[in-house]
Enzyme design. Structure first.
Site: not given
Ligand code: AMP
Ligand code: MG
Length: 506
Positions: A98-99, A119, A132, A182, A189, A258-259, A268
């Protein structure tokens, strides 16, 4: 003599795109959003050189434009990767980058493949309402903690570059924006398999299985049951990894599926933090209300995540269904024993013990010490690091510095030290040799939360990177005796620790 053209580092990335080539359906091509007014935060020269890149050139203006998403480097094919995942136990059929964006893969001079990914480079089709973006604080936090993990010898993704974008990102308060670059052995994953399994895409799963094995476990190409063989390999890597986390008191904080990588690297660095006073129930993440990802829960959560991976692999086992379930279940049920072997090895390393005595006895010796640390609220890091001093003084008991940390618990400590020294005396080698080994196993410097926060605060509010640079230099030499007695080795004052919370970088 000058390096020949063939071996000279190249400033651009000699990209390959095996993921994009072989895993259609698991990504969308996408472009980074150019940063309006980029500024360097930090380039990782050492990593760039290890990757065979032209570090000096990338560290300049050309690199800044690349790492800020202004110039897509020649040969890059940016994609947003698709994945699913269990977040705090709840399943999402679609998460995805997502970002983040994968620019491509580079082979280092040893022929190892590394993903190069952004990222915070702007929204993608997987952003689900998110912006994002990433902020300077969390980006520098990932830089610091991932470098610390690397210096500790713990498998991890790494940070090649951090740049400020010149944009303001809106969180609870307005923050300066940043992009992190990164590197990872891969971004595959558990959630990558889950994405295809959730769609019943068996052909896709077979392709993914072949791809993961070719990339991470080439020795398994001809395995009779490739899915089971891969599951076993991932279990081994995760067990080894989590045992190392537990050894240094690292709390990941968001062990969603997912992590969890298939490579066995830590990934992550959102709400992660190192424990100070040893307490199995320690939780730092503001969103982990029930302590699902508390320190002591990490090995069990790893098993839970691996069971989710096993479920997806059932779909591609060339066995009668019942047998597939039986064998996968048996394997997942083996996890505690696999983990225990790594944990024992870690405990022995930390206590200077060679593999010469009864495993159960050694594990209870270690457990009893951990319990002492807990009871007397001793700093996890120093509680282990200072043990070697008790072997060096020649005096039979604890050294004043170690006893200081135990306070009223010193008699209990003395009793334990007696047992430990008795055990050490039964193995070959001198006590000072054991002390040497222990100092190479037990860090003196970890990225302490109060120091990390101070460094991020200075960088975010005053654009002052001084504290970040100083901390980075210290955590890159975690086993050095030099920082003893300096701020880098000292636990936080109690008022700095109380109620310490971390936040996901969202
Ligand atoms: P994370 O907890 O960092 O592993 O993120 C979980 C999900 O949320 C993943 O699909 C990320 O891409 C998405 N995500 C986290 N932060 C953002 C953001 N600021 N904008 C868009 N997607 C995000
Ligand atoms: Mg993640």
């Amino acid at each position: 003599m000058t390096a020949s053209a063939a071996t000279a580092p190249v400033w651009h990335f000699p990209f390959d795109h095996s993921y994009a080539r072989e895993l259609q359906g698991l990504y969308v091509p996408w472009q980074p959003q150019p940063a309006p007014a980029p500024r360097w935060l930090r380039f990782n020269h050492e990593l760039a050189r290890d990757l065979g890149l032209d570090a000096d050139r990338l560290a300049g203006d050309e690199g800044l434009a690349v790492f800020a998403g202004q110039v897509v480097p020649p040969g890059a094919q940016p994609i947003a990767q698709a994945y699913a995942g269990h977040q705090f136990g709840g399943f999402s059929t679609q998460l995805g980058d997502g970002r983040a964006l994968l620019l491509g893969e580079v082979l280092d001079p040893q022929g190892r493949r590394h993903d190069i990914a952004f990222k915070g480079s702007g929204p993608t089709p997987f952003s689900r309402g998110g912006d994002g973006k990433a902020a300077v604080g969390p980006v520098l936090r990932e830089f610091l903690i991932s470098e610390a993990m690397h210096a500790l010898g713990i498998p991890t993704t790494r940070t090649l570059a951090a740049v400020a974008t010149g944009e303001t990102v809106r969180r609870e308060r307005p923050l300066p924006g940043a992009v992190l670059t990164r590197t990872a052995a891969s971004h595959l994953r558990v959630g990558t398999f889950q994405f295809l399994a959730a769609r019943g895409d068996v052909d896709g799963l077979r392709r993914l299985l072949r791809y993961v094995i070719a990339r991470h476990d080439p020795a398994l190409v001809d395995a009779r049951e490739p899915a089971l063989a891969l599951l076993r390999a991932v279990m081994e890597r995760q067990a080894a990894l989590v045992a190392r986390w537990m050894g240094v008191g690292f709390i990941h904080g968001v062990m969603n599926t997912d992590n969890m990588t298939l490579s066995g690297e830590t990934i992550d660095y959102g709400p992660c933090a190192f424990m100070e006073a040893h307490d199995p129930d320690t939780v730092f993440s503001s969103i982990d209300h029930h302590g699902r990802y508390a320190y002591a829960n990490q090995p069990g959560i790893a098993q839970w995540n691996l069971a989710r991976l096993a479920e997806t692999l059932l779909l591609v086992m060339d066995l009668p269904e019942e047998e597939a379930v039986e064998r996968a279940t048996a394997l997942v049920n083996d996890y505690p024993a696999i983990y225990q072997a790594y944990w024992l090895a870690e405990c022995r390393r930390k206590l200077g013990l060679l593999d010469t005595a009864n495993a159960l006895d050694d594990q209870s010796l270690a457990n009893d010490y951990l319990e002492l640390l807990h009871t007397w609220q001793v700093d996890h890091t120093l509680g282990f690091r200072l043990l070697s001093t008790a072997l060096r003084t020649g005096s039979p008991g604890a050294t004043p510095t170690l006893a200081e940390h135990f306070g009223a618990g010193t008699p209990a400590l003395e009793a334990w030290l007696g047992r430990w020294k008795h055990r050490l005396a039964q193995q070959p080698g001198r006590a000072d040799e054991a002390a040497e080994r222990m100092d190479a196993a037990n860090p003196l410097v970890i990225p302490r939360n109060h120091l990390v926060e101070a460094a991020l605060e200075a960088a975010s509010t005053d654009a002052d990177l001084g504290p970040f640079e100083a901390l980075l230099a210290a955590i890159r030499r975690p086993f050095d005796a030099a920082p003893a007695g300096t701020v880098w080795a000292q636990p936080a004052a109690p008022e700095q620790t109380r109620g310490y919370q971390t936040f996901c970088g969202t």
